[in-house]
Design a protein around this motif. Sequence first.
Motif, mmCIF file in Angstrom:
data_model
loop_
_atom_site.group_PDB
_atom_site.id
_atom_site.type_symbol
_atom_site.label_atom_id
_atom_site.label_comp_id
_atom_site.label_asym_id
_atom_site.label_seq_id
_atom_site.Cartn_x
_atom_site.Cartn_y
_atom_site.Cartn_z
ATOM 1 N N ASN A 76 53.958 52.303 38.129
ATOM 2 C CA ASN A 76 53.856 51.329 37.051
ATOM 3 C C ASN A 76 55.279 50.947 36.668
ATOM 4 O O ASN A 76 56.061 51.784 36.233
ATOM 5 C CB ASN A 76 53.098 51.916 35.865
ATOM 6 N N ASP A 93 51.591 46.985 38.410
ATOM 7 C CA ASP A 93 50.769 48.193 38.306
ATOM 8 C C ASP A 93 50.177 48.421 39.697
ATOM 9 O O ASP A 93 49.275 47.709 40.118
ATOM 10 C CB ASP A 93 49.679 47.990 37.247
ATOM 11 N N VAL A 95 48.377 51.019 42.060
ATOM 12 C CA VAL A 95 47.572 52.216 41.803
ATOM 13 C C VAL A 95 46.721 52.564 43.024
ATOM 14 O O VAL A 95 46.007 51.715 43.542
ATOM 15 C CB VAL A 95 46.644 51.982 40.583
ATOM 16 N N LEU A 97 43.832 55.362 44.047
ATOM 17 C CA LEU A 97 42.938 56.416 43.555
ATOM 18 C C LEU A 97 41.990 56.772 44.702
ATOM 19 O O LEU A 97 41.988 56.101 45.737
ATOM 20 C CB LEU A 97 42.156 55.883 42.345
ATOM 21 N N GLN A 108 54.383 38.323 33.107
ATOM 22 C CA GLN A 108 53.442 38.189 31.999
ATOM 23 C C GLN A 108 54.058 37.381 30.868
ATOM 24 O O GLN A 108 55.118 37.735 30.344
ATOM 25 C CB GLN A 108 52.989 39.581 31.575
ATOM 26 N N PHE A 150 48.085 37.735 30.968
ATOM 27 C CA PHE A 150 48.442 37.442 32.355
ATOM 28 C C PHE A 150 48.673 35.947 32.554
ATOM 29 O O PHE A 150 48.062 35.127 31.876
ATOM 30 C CB PHE A 150 47.346 37.934 33.298
ATOM 31 N N TRP A 156 46.196 39.856 41.720
ATOM 32 C CA TRP A 156 45.295 40.967 41.372
ATOM 33 C C TRP A 156 44.382 41.207 42.557
ATOM 34 O O TRP A 156 43.603 40.345 42.943
ATOM 35 C CB TRP A 156 44.509 40.573 40.123
ATOM 36 N N ARG A 210 49.206 47.114 25.242
ATOM 37 C CA ARG A 210 49.365 48.001 26.394
ATOM 38 C C ARG A 210 49.412 49.466 25.988
ATOM 39 O O ARG A 210 48.875 50.330 26.683
ATOM 40 C CB ARG A 210 50.597 47.600 27.193
ATOM 41 N N ASP A 214 46.342 51.600 27.452
ATOM 42 C CA ASP A 214 46.932 52.082 28.704
ATOM 43 C C ASP A 214 45.872 52.714 29.615
ATOM 44 O O ASP A 214 45.280 53.746 29.279
ATOM 45 C CB ASP A 214 48.016 53.113 28.378
ATOM 46 N N PRO A 215 45.616 52.096 30.778
ATOM 47 C CA PRO A 215 44.560 52.643 31.641
ATOM 48 C C PRO A 215 44.910 54.006 32.242
ATOM 49 O O PRO A 215 44.043 54.659 32.819
ATOM 50 C CB PRO A 215 44.404 51.584 32.739
ATOM 51 N N ALA A 216 46.135 54.446 32.067
ATOM 52 C CA ALA A 216 46.533 55.747 32.608
ATOM 53 C C ALA A 216 46.368 56.885 31.596
ATOM 54 O O ALA A 216 46.600 58.048 31.934
ATOM 55 C CB ALA A 216 47.979 55.691 33.081
ATOM 56 N N PHE A 220 46.717 60.870 32.526
ATOM 57 C CA PHE A 220 47.825 61.679 32.006
ATOM 58 C C PHE A 220 47.316 62.793 31.087
ATOM 59 O O PHE A 220 47.861 63.896 31.069
ATOM 60 C CB PHE A 220 48.832 60.797 31.253
HETATM 61 N N1 DBV Z 1 48.809 51.517 34.012
HETATM 62 C C1 DBV Z 1 49.739 51.371 33.035
HETATM 63 C C2 DBV Z 1 50.601 52.502 33.091
HETATM 64 C C3 DBV Z 1 50.182 53.316 34.141
HETATM 65 C C4 DBV Z 1 49.027 52.690 34.713
HETATM 66 C C5 DBV Z 1 51.753 52.687 32.146
HETATM 67 C C6 DBV Z 1 51.934 55.004 34.324
HETATM 68 O O1 DBV Z 1 49.802 50.412 32.263
HETATM 69 C C7 DBV Z 1 48.240 53.181 35.774
HETATM 70 C C8 DBV Z 1 50.728 54.573 34.626
HETATM 71 N N2 DBV Z 1 46.409 51.479 35.922
HETATM 72 C C9 DBV Z 1 46.901 52.768 36.028
HETATM 73 C C10 DBV Z 1 45.853 53.628 36.458
HETATM 74 C C11 DBV Z 1 44.717 52.825 36.581
HETATM 75 C C12 DBV Z 1 45.088 51.501 36.238
HETATM 76 C C13 DBV Z 1 44.168 50.405 36.226
HETATM 77 C C14 DBV Z 1 45.981 55.104 36.714
HETATM 78 C C15 DBV Z 1 43.337 53.246 37.007
HETATM 79 C C16 DBV Z 1 42.535 53.684 35.825
HETATM 80 C C17 DBV Z 1 41.233 54.303 36.277
HETATM 81 O O2 DBV Z 1 40.468 53.620 36.998
HETATM 82 O O3 DBV Z 1 41.011 55.450 35.929
HETATM 83 C C18 DBV Z 1 46.592 46.280 35.028
HETATM 84 N N3 DBV Z 1 45.655 48.507 35.654
HETATM 85 C C19 DBV Z 1 44.446 49.073 35.871
HETATM 86 C C20 DBV Z 1 43.441 48.064 35.678
HETATM 87 C C21 DBV Z 1 44.098 46.911 35.307
HETATM 88 C C22 DBV Z 1 45.496 47.227 35.318
HETATM 89 C C23 DBV Z 1 43.507 45.563 34.971
HETATM 90 C C24 DBV Z 1 41.968 48.278 35.799
HETATM 91 C C25 DBV Z 1 41.569 48.861 34.476
HETATM 92 C C26 DBV Z 1 40.157 48.653 34.130
HETATM 93 O O4 DBV Z 1 39.393 48.168 34.958
HETATM 94 O O5 DBV Z 1 39.855 48.978 32.964
HETATM 95 N N4 DBV Z 1 48.565 46.020 33.814
HETATM 96 C C27 DBV Z 1 47.322 46.645 33.748
HETATM 97 C C28 DBV Z 1 46.772 46.116 32.478
HETATM 98 C C29 DBV Z 1 47.667 45.293 31.872
HETATM 99 C C30 DBV Z 1 48.784 45.266 32.752
HETATM 100 C C31 DBV Z 1 45.448 46.461 31.939
HETATM 101 C C32 DBV Z 1 47.477 44.604 30.597
HETATM 102 C C33 DBV Z 1 48.314 43.729 30.051
HETATM 103 O O6 DBV Z 1 49.806 44.647 32.559
#
Ligand code: DBV
Length: 248
Positions: A76, A93, A95, A97, A108, A150, A156, A210, A214-216, A220
């Motif tokens: 990230n 981001d 990722v 999994l 952004q 966005f 994406w 954010r 935070d999706p993480a 974490f």
């Molecule tokens: N995302 C972060 C940070 C991370 C991180 C700081 C340090 O903002 C990781 C780690 N992103 C991370 C992880 C997942 C995602 C998913 C681990 C998987 C979560 C899971 O499935 O358990 C863009 N990241 C995502 C998703 C999106 C983004 C849309 C899918 C989430 C979902 O479906 O709910 N980037 C992310 C986001 C914004 C962005 C939401 C909002 C402005 O800039």
Amino acid sequence: MTLYQPFLDYAIATLQQRLDLNPYPIPPGFERKEGTMGKGKRQEDVLTTSHAFKSPKLRQIRAAHVQGGASLQVLNFVIFPELNYDLPFFGADLVTLPGGHLIALDMQPLFRDDPTYQTKYTEPILPIFRAHQQHLTWGGDFPEEAQPFFSPAFLWTRPQETEVVETRVFEAFKDYLNAYLDFVAQAEPISHTQETKQILQAQRRYLDYRAEKDPARGMFTRLYGSEWTEEYIHGFLFDLERKLQTAS
Ligand code: DBV
């Protein structure tokens, strides 16, 4: 070598080449953190490292890199401009999994619906977006409430093959980063009070969102506990509110 290490190496080398780069403080205890995920035979060591810099126009350039074997890799990487520039955020981001890869790459916008802003910061990157989107198709649903943050050049995608991440996604990452640094090179400071107020407001809106969503957070918290995680989110990953508090 892990999947996103070349991305991080490229980013740091490019920033060093193109900016007057200085270190940005990482709070003690957050530079490097080890943990384990899963149980028994499936147990994996997971290492999270943090990287942070600043430059005269960029308040914080930071990366969180999570390395936990073939089925847990995250980079990230976000750039937060100084509050007297109208620059967008650079947001990546990346990722991986157990279910596959999830790639979000964008500049952004501060003011998504402002046509002048779009002309300045979105139109110039649409050709890059289109060139990569041909090979990296739209990743499908993402949170509706995240949409205002966005740009129309939001890349994406959820590639099936790791090789696509190593090739196409890496090329897209390089192009977006370099296009962003072109914007940075051209950016002029803003001294008009009304406009700087709006920039501060837009940065806060983005950062608060954010930090809150935070999706993480779940990952974490499982790895390192909630105390560490909340401090990491508010004290490092999305730290603007803290910095504003200590400055006043
Ligand atoms: N995302 C972060 C940070 C991370 C991180 C700081 C340090 O903002 C990781 C780690 N992103 C991370 C992880 C997942 C995602 C998913 C681990 C998987 C979560 C899971 O499935 O358990 C863009 N990241 C995502 C998703 C999106 C983004 C849309 C899918 C989430 C979902 O479906 O709910 N980037 C992310 C986001 C914004 C962005 C939401 C909002 C402005 O800039």
